[in-house]
Motif scaffolding. Structure first.
Motif, PDB file in Angstrom:
ATOM      1  N   ALA A  56      -3.438  -7.648   5.960  1.00 43.33           N
ATOM      2  CA  ALA A  56      -2.252  -7.084   6.333  1.00 43.33           C
ATOM      3  C   ALA A  56      -1.666  -7.561   7.691  1.00 43.33           C
ATOM      4  N   ASP A  57      -2.803  -8.365   8.360  1.00 48.35           N
ATOM      5  CA  ASP A  57      -2.622  -8.632   9.737  1.00 48.35           C
ATOM      6  C   ASP A  57      -1.939 -10.010   9.862  1.00 48.35           C
ATOM      7  N   PRO A  58      -0.706 -10.047  10.390  1.00 48.87           N
ATOM      8  CA  PRO A  58       0.162 -11.397  10.179  1.00 48.87           C
ATOM      9  C   PRO A  58      -0.493 -12.408  11.153  1.00 48.87           C
ATOM     10  N   ALA A  59      -1.416 -11.842  12.069  1.00 51.58           N
ATOM     11  CA  ALA A  59      -1.998 -12.792  12.814  1.00 51.58           C
ATOM     12  C   ALA A  59      -2.839 -14.043  12.140  1.00 51.58           C
ATOM     13  N   HIS A  60      -3.314 -13.604  10.892  1.00 49.55           N
ATOM     14  CA  HIS A  60      -4.229 -14.385  10.419  1.00 49.55           C
ATOM     15  C   HIS A  60      -3.660 -14.922   8.960  1.00 49.55           C
ATOM     16  N   GLU A  61      -3.688 -16.155   8.681  1.00 49.05           N
ATOM     17  CA  GLU A  61      -3.009 -16.761   7.536  1.00 49.05           C
ATOM     18  C   GLU A  61      -3.666 -16.678   6.200  1.00 49.05           C
ATOM     19  N   LYS A  62      -3.336 -15.879   5.182  1.00 46.41           N
ATOM     20  CA  LYS A  62      -4.207 -16.069   3.994  1.00 46.41           C
ATOM     21  C   LYS A  62      -3.642 -17.124   3.124  1.00 46.41           C
ATOM     22  N   VAL A  63      -4.675 -17.949   2.674  1.00 43.95           N
ATOM     23  CA  VAL A  63      -4.366 -18.856   1.555  1.00 43.95           C
ATOM     24  C   VAL A  63      -4.903 -18.758   0.289  1.00 43.95           C
ATOM     25  N   PHE A  64      -4.027 -18.656  -0.657  1.00 40.63           N
ATOM     26  CA  PHE A  64      -4.339 -18.777  -2.140  1.00 40.63           C
ATOM     27  C   PHE A  64      -3.736 -19.750  -3.060  1.00 40.63           C
ATOM     28  N   HIS A  65      -4.139 -19.676  -4.308  1.00 40.18           N
ATOM     29  CA  HIS A  65      -3.793 -20.783  -5.054  1.00 40.18           C
ATOM     30  C   HIS A  65      -2.950 -19.952  -6.343  1.00 40.18           C
ATOM     31  N   ALA A  66      -1.853 -20.042  -6.474  1.00 40.11           N
ATOM     32  CA  ALA A  66      -1.218 -19.091  -7.493  1.00 40.11           C
ATOM     33  C   ALA A  66      -1.522 -17.634  -7.192  1.00 40.11           C
ATOM     34  N   ALA A  67      -0.855 -17.211  -6.112  1.00 39.22           N
ATOM     35  CA  ALA A  67      -1.145 -15.710  -5.392  1.00 39.22           C
ATOM     36  C   ALA A  67      -0.748 -14.724  -6.074  1.00 39.22           C
ATOM     37  N   GLU A  68       0.338 -14.804  -6.810  1.00 35.12           N
ATOM     38  CA  GLU A  68       1.100 -13.575  -7.343  1.00 35.12           C
ATOM     39  C   GLU A  68       0.206 -12.651  -7.916  1.00 35.12           C
ATOM     40  N   ASN A  69      -0.637 -13.134  -8.876  1.00 37.51           N
ATOM     41  CA  ASN A  69      -1.499 -12.278  -9.599  1.00 37.51           C
ATOM     42  C   ASN A  69      -2.683 -11.507  -8.896  1.00 37.51           C
ATOM     43  N   ASP A  70      -3.170 -12.439  -8.151  1.00 40.75           N
ATOM     44  CA  ASP A  70      -4.381 -11.962  -7.120  1.00 40.75           C
ATOM     45  C   ASP A  70      -3.802 -10.952  -6.367  1.00 40.75           C
ATOM     46  N   ILE A  71      -2.555 -11.099  -5.580  1.00 41.05           N
ATOM     47  CA  ILE A  71      -2.048 -10.175  -4.738  1.00 41.05           C
ATOM     48  C   ILE A  71      -1.605  -8.857  -5.618  1.00 41.05           C
ATOM     49  N   LEU A  72      -1.151  -9.075  -6.808  1.00 40.08           N
ATOM     50  CA  LEU A  72      -0.615  -7.680  -7.607  1.00 40.08           C
ATOM     51  C   LEU A  72      -2.033  -6.884  -8.068  1.00 40.08           C
ATOM     52  N   MET A  73      -3.003  -7.791  -8.183  1.00 35.31           N
ATOM     53  CA  MET A  73      -4.320  -7.122  -8.816  1.00 35.31           C
ATOM     54  C   MET A  73      -5.113  -6.272  -7.582  1.00 35.31           C
ATOM     55  N   LEU A  74      -5.192  -6.926  -6.246  1.00 32.97           N
ATOM     56  CA  LEU A  74      -5.553  -6.558  -4.940  1.00 32.97           C
ATOM     57  C   LEU A  74      -4.642  -5.062  -4.404  1.00 32.97           C
ATOM     58  N   LYS A  75      -3.558  -5.193  -4.983  1.00 37.74           N
ATOM     59  CA  LYS A  75      -2.597  -4.051  -4.373  1.00 37.74           C
ATOM     60  C   LYS A  75      -2.963  -2.942  -5.481  1.00 37.74           C
ATOM     61  N   PHE A  80      -3.994  -2.782  -0.938  1.00 39.66           N
ATOM     62  CA  PHE A  80      -3.591  -3.523  -0.022  1.00 39.66           C
ATOM     63  C   PHE A  80      -2.645  -4.038   0.146  1.00 39.66           C
ATOM     64  N   SER A  81      -2.303  -4.403   1.538  1.00 41.79           N
ATOM     65  CA  SER A  81      -0.862  -5.006   1.725  1.00 41.79           C
ATOM     66  C   SER A  81      -1.156  -6.512   2.348  1.00 41.79           C
ATOM     67  N   PHE A  82      -0.132  -7.240   2.555  1.00 40.32           N
ATOM     68  CA  PHE A  82      -0.243  -8.594   2.896  1.00 40.32           C
ATOM     69  C   PHE A  82       0.871  -9.107   3.629  1.00 40.32           C
ATOM     70  N   ALA A  83       0.485 -10.268   4.752  1.00 39.27           N
ATOM     71  CA  ALA A  83       1.285 -10.554   5.751  1.00 39.27           C
ATOM     72  C   ALA A  83       0.748 -12.088   5.659  1.00 39.27           C
ATOM     73  N   ASN A  84       1.691 -12.929   6.198  1.00 38.67           N
ATOM     74  CA  ASN A  84       1.651 -14.134   6.570  1.00 38.67           C
ATOM     75  C   ASN A  84       0.564 -14.984   5.269  1.00 38.67           C
ATOM     76  N   LEU A  85       1.389 -15.389   4.255  1.00 41.45           N
ATOM     77  CA  LEU A  85       0.680 -16.249   3.137  1.00 41.45           C
ATOM     78  C   LEU A  85       1.093 -17.532   2.885  1.00 41.45           C
ATOM     79  N   PHE A  86       0.097 -18.300   2.293  1.00 39.02           N
ATOM     80  CA  PHE A  86       0.472 -19.762   2.016  1.00 39.02           C
ATOM     81  C   PHE A  86      -0.113 -19.955   0.567  1.00 39.02           C
ATOM     82  N   ASP A  87       0.721 -20.121  -0.232  1.00 39.50           N
ATOM     83  CA  ASP A  87       0.124 -20.333  -1.645  1.00 39.50           C
ATOM     84  C   ASP A  87       0.342 -22.064  -1.903  1.00 39.50           C
TER      85      ASP A  87
END
Length: 356
Positions: A56-75, A80-87
């Motif tokens: 959730a910390d925007p100071a750190h970039e989180k890099v995924f590939h095809a992030a949507e499903n990972d994010i949904l499952m982790l939520k 969890f919540s998320f900020a500063n993403l790169f897919d």
């Protein structure tokens, strides 16, 4: 966690057991830094709150590939919540790359060949095999250098703002639980071609299969497949020897299946699901005409950019705009469908297409 907090960016991936469980879950979380890979076992680690704080910390970039499903499952599993993403997949699609799977990108840019067969194994069983651990590590290991390659190309081609806007939207995706649909049997291939008495059997078998899958915590298709449900609905066998299923299926479910078929033969045939309220369920013809004009515009825009059509705008976005029929940029912006970049890039053209 201390090492992760020192890094400006970290790569992540997850593995789940959806092919093996009815109530599936995240079974492994992979985290990669430039010089080390971590495999986190959420089935064994009781407290993942520190990881959640980092995501959730925007100071750190989180890099995924095809992030949507990972994010949904982790939520869903951990809140969890998320900020500063790169897919990396979103970036590759914005650039118009034709091969955007992780396996294709790693082979092309790093000469790495992933054995994707391991992806289909049971990630909920412990201990994990050496092959699973190796595959899981590679799934996140190259994401950071891949991100650098893609970011440089996005900058070079003037697509950085577009990518940032698309990736920022990923943080807002929301997991919505889909309850079991007792009318889902209508969507089985060939179901609407059955006779009424056969449909009654199919419905009862479909409901029976879901109850068995829940009780065993196995996916419905591992109880009995759709094709077998259709065959049983048509043939309606009365004896174990006529079921034509595997020996295991007959041993586990044979008597129960025969009882369901006998019961279904006395049941009234199901009625097709009701259409949505509002006339015949079809959209207003004016809305349809506007939607068609917007799609025609999108085809041209996507072809000019050499990207897939939904990279420009999704069908849902086009339909929402067609229904609202905004007449000005202010009205279009008020719909909150487009971000600032897409409003600036496409807004005037969308209004022109609507007014044509």
């Amino acid at each position: 966690m201390a090492a992760l907090r020192q890094e400006p960016a970290l790569a992540l991936d997850t593995e789940s057991d959806s092919l093996y469980r009815y109530f599936y879950r995240v079974c492994l979380i992979q985290i990669s830094l430039p010089d080390v890979d971590y495999l986190v076992d959420p089935l064994r680690v009781p407290d993942l709150e520190p990881l959640g704080d980092l995501l959730a910390d925007p100071a750190h970039e989180k890099v995924f590939h095809a992030a949507e499903n990972d994010i949904l499952m982790l939520k869903r599993d951990f809140g969890f919540s998320f900020a500063n993403l790169f897919d990396t997949m979103v970036a590759a699609r914005i650039l118009g790359w034709r091969q955007v799977s992780l396996a294709a990108l790693l082979e092309k840019h790093f000469g790495v060949v992933l054995d994707k067969r391991t992806q289909l194994t049971d990630w909920g069983r412990r201990p994990l095999s050496k092959a699973q651990l190796s595959y899981a590590r590679l799934d996140s290991h190259y994401l950071l250098p891949l991100r650098e390659l893609l970011a440089a190309e996005l900058q070079r081609r003037g697509r950085w703002r577009e990518a940032q806007e698309s990736m920022a939207a990923l943080a807002a995706v929301t997991y919505v639980e889909k309850p079991f649909d007792p009318d889902g049997f209508w969507r089985i291939r060939g179901a609407r071609d059955l006779r009424p008495a056969e449909l009654a059997v199919l419905r009862e078998l479909y409901l029976w299969r879901d109850s068995q899958a829940r009780a065993a915590n196995r996916p419905p298709f591992k109880i009995i497949g759709d094709d077998a449900l259709m065959r049983l609905s048509q043939r309606q066998p009365l004896h174990l020897g006529d079921l034509r299923l595997s020996e295991r299926q007959v041993d586990h479910y044979g008597d129960s299946l025969l009882a369901v078929i006998r019961r279904a033969q006395e049941a009234p045939p199901p009625q097709p699901p009701a259409r949505p309220r509002g006339g015949n369920g079809r959209p207003d013809p004016n809305v349809t005409a506007r939607f068609d004009r917007l799609r025609t515009w999108r085809v041209g825009r996507a072809a000019a950019r050499q990207v897939e059509a939904d990279v420009v705008l999704t069908n849902d976005a086009l339909m929402a705009i067609a229904r609202a029929a905004p007449a000005s940029l202010e009205e279009l912006a008020a719909l909150e469908i487009l971000g600032p970049w897409k409003l600036e890039e496409y807004g005037a053209e969308l209004l022109e297409a609507l007014a044509a």
